[in-house]
Scaffold this motif. Structure first.
Motif, PDB file in Angstrom:
ATOM      1  N   GLN A 102      27.347  73.583  64.587  1.00  0.00           N
ATOM      2  CA  GLN A 102      26.561  73.396  65.111  1.00  0.00           C
ATOM      3  C   GLN A 102      26.587  75.010  65.957  1.00  0.00           C
ATOM      4  O   GLN A 102      25.758  75.151  67.038  1.00  0.00           O
TER       5      GLN A 102
ATOM      6  N   GLN B 244      22.921  72.352  56.719  1.00  0.00           N
ATOM      7  CA  GLN B 244      23.993  71.925  57.086  1.00  0.00           C
ATOM      8  C   GLN B 244      25.083  73.406  57.820  1.00  0.00           C
ATOM      9  O   GLN B 244      25.267  74.167  56.487  1.00  0.00           O
TER      10      GLN B 244
ATOM     11  N   PRO C   4      31.754  72.206  64.461  1.00  0.00           N
ATOM     12  CA  PRO C   4      31.729  71.329  63.822  1.00  0.00           C
ATOM     13  C   PRO C   4      30.199  71.258  63.395  1.00  0.00           C
ATOM     14  O   PRO C   4      29.503  72.308  64.190  1.00  0.00           O
ATOM     15  N   GLN C   5      29.935  70.651  62.092  1.00  0.00           N
ATOM     16  CA  GLN C   5      28.547  71.168  61.680  1.00  0.00           C
ATOM     17  C   GLN C   5      28.278  70.426  62.102  1.00  0.00           C
ATOM     18  O   GLN C   5      27.993  69.250  62.708  1.00  0.00           O
ATOM     19  N   ILE C   6      26.719  70.708  61.782  1.00  0.00           N
ATOM     20  CA  ILE C   6      25.634  70.203  61.947  1.00  0.00           C
ATOM     21  C   ILE C   6      24.684  70.195  61.257  1.00  0.00           C
ATOM     22  O   ILE C   6      24.122  70.683  60.375  1.00  0.00           O
ATOM     23  N   ARG C   7      23.955  68.677  60.842  1.00  0.00           N
ATOM     24  CA  ARG C   7      23.238  68.533  59.728  1.00  0.00           C
ATOM     25  C   ARG C   7      21.880  68.338  59.863  1.00  0.00           C
ATOM     26  O   ARG C   7      21.614  66.929  60.773  1.00  0.00           O
TER      27      ARG C   7
ATOM     28  N   MET D  57      30.671  65.617  61.615  1.00  0.00           N
ATOM     29  CA  MET D  57      29.554  66.146  61.637  1.00  0.00           C
ATOM     30  C   MET D  57      28.364  65.792  61.838  1.00  0.00           C
ATOM     31  O   MET D  57      28.583  64.168  61.662  1.00  0.00           O
ATOM     32  N   HIS D  58      27.674  65.751  62.878  1.00  0.00           N
ATOM     33  CA  HIS D  58      26.408  65.823  63.296  1.00  0.00           C
ATOM     34  C   HIS D  58      25.230  65.631  62.749  1.00  0.00           C
ATOM     35  O   HIS D  58      24.893  66.807  61.952  1.00  0.00           O
ATOM     36  N   THR D  59      24.295  64.580  62.437  1.00  0.00           N
ATOM     37  CA  THR D  59      22.951  64.413  61.354  1.00  0.00           C
ATOM     38  C   THR D  59      21.934  63.973  62.416  1.00  0.00           C
ATOM     39  O   THR D  59      22.269  63.253  63.461  1.00  0.00           O
ATOM     40  N   ARG D  60      21.257  65.298  62.609  1.00  0.00           N
ATOM     41  CA  ARG D  60      19.884  64.689  63.384  1.00  0.00           C
ATOM     42  C   ARG D  60      18.697  64.922  62.578  1.00  0.00           C
ATOM     43  O   ARG D  60      18.509  66.042  61.652  1.00  0.00           O
ATOM     44  N   THR D  61      17.776  63.806  62.728  1.00  0.00           N
ATOM     45  CA  THR D  61      16.843  64.022  61.642  1.00  0.00           C
ATOM     46  C   THR D  61      15.849  64.312  62.897  1.00  0.00           C
ATOM     47  O   THR D  61      15.237  63.547  63.699  1.00  0.00           O
TER      48      THR D  61
END
Length: 244
Positions: free
Chosen positions: A222, A219, A230-233, A1-5
């Motif tokens: 993507q 979340q 794939p999951q994106i947060r 999982m990719h986290t984008r702030t």
């Protein structure tokens, strides 16, 4: 999982904090409704979004056409992230994810707690709900094994408490849901002995000032058209020094 702030300027103003050709994540400030009750109603989150992205008006909401591409909503006093689709195909895809509980929403709250209330994490709360109080303004969590003497929701709603720390004599809590009911988190936390600061309905002792509940992360796949992608947060920082 990719986290984008995501960058956020402050916690008091409308902001488009992230967008693609298909959808946008907007920050809802406190004390404005998410959605209109009638056509062209001003001073809602959607109205402010349409001022910036007028083409998004062409999306037709599945439940109410005037809600356009709105995927979910927040209680009026709650602040935080909301997804709005900008295209009909994206709305249909995101709504499908929502209905299949494939969009996880994370919230942050400052809560009160008495010394005799203990908590062991993670904690899962599962109940049904029914309106109660004058005019049904509040909702009451109904345990799954409780007899249903009054009109109660058929659906079971789950709130997961995932983290807790102490800040300035309050509990800083993070919770997650995949399906929401009106006042769900506020009612669930209050019923467990952790009423949210600034909650005029569920915290009579500390009900002044801003409701300290924030939708801080979303979340989901993507590629919104592919549930197995794939999951994106997408997340914003938790508020600091905002208690007042």
């Amino acid at each position: 999982m990719h986290t984008r702030t995501l960058a956020i300027k402050d916690f008091d103003s409308f902001q488009i904090v992230f967008e693609t050709d298909d959808y946008a994540l907007v920050f809802k400030p406190p004390n404005i409704p998410t959605a209109p009750l009638h056509e062209n109603e001003p001073d809602t989150l959607l109205a402010r979004f349409f001022e910036e992205r007028p083409q998004a008006k062409n999306v037709c909401g599945a439940k109410k056409s005037i809600e356009a591409g709105l995927i979910h909503r927040l209680d009026t006093p709650t602040s935080g992230l909301v997804i709005i689709a900008k295209k009909q195909t994206a709305y249909n895809a995101l709504l499908n994810l929502q209905e299949n509980e494939l969009i996880t929403k994370t919230y942050f709250a400052f809560c009160c707690s008495s010394a005799d209330v203990q908590i062991s994490l993670p904690l899962t709360i599962k109940t049904k709900f029914r309106p109660f109080g004058v005019g049904g303004k509040k909702v009451k969590p109904i345990p799954l094994d409780a007899p249903c003497r009054k009109k109660t929701s058929d659906t079971i709603y789950t709130t997961q408490l995932i983290s807790c720390s102490t800040q300035r004599n309050y509990l800083a809590m993070q919770v997650q849901i995949t399906k929401g009911y009106r006042h769900q988190i506020r009612s669930h936390l209050s019923s467990c002995g952790f009423p949210i600061v600034g909650d005029s309905l569920y915290n009579e002792k500390h009900c002044s000032g801003r409701l300290q509940l924030y939708a801080i992360a979303l979340q989901f796949p993507q590629n919104i058209y592919n549930e197995s992608s794939p999951q994106i947060r997408l997340a914003i920082n938790t508020p600091k020094n905002i208690l007042h």
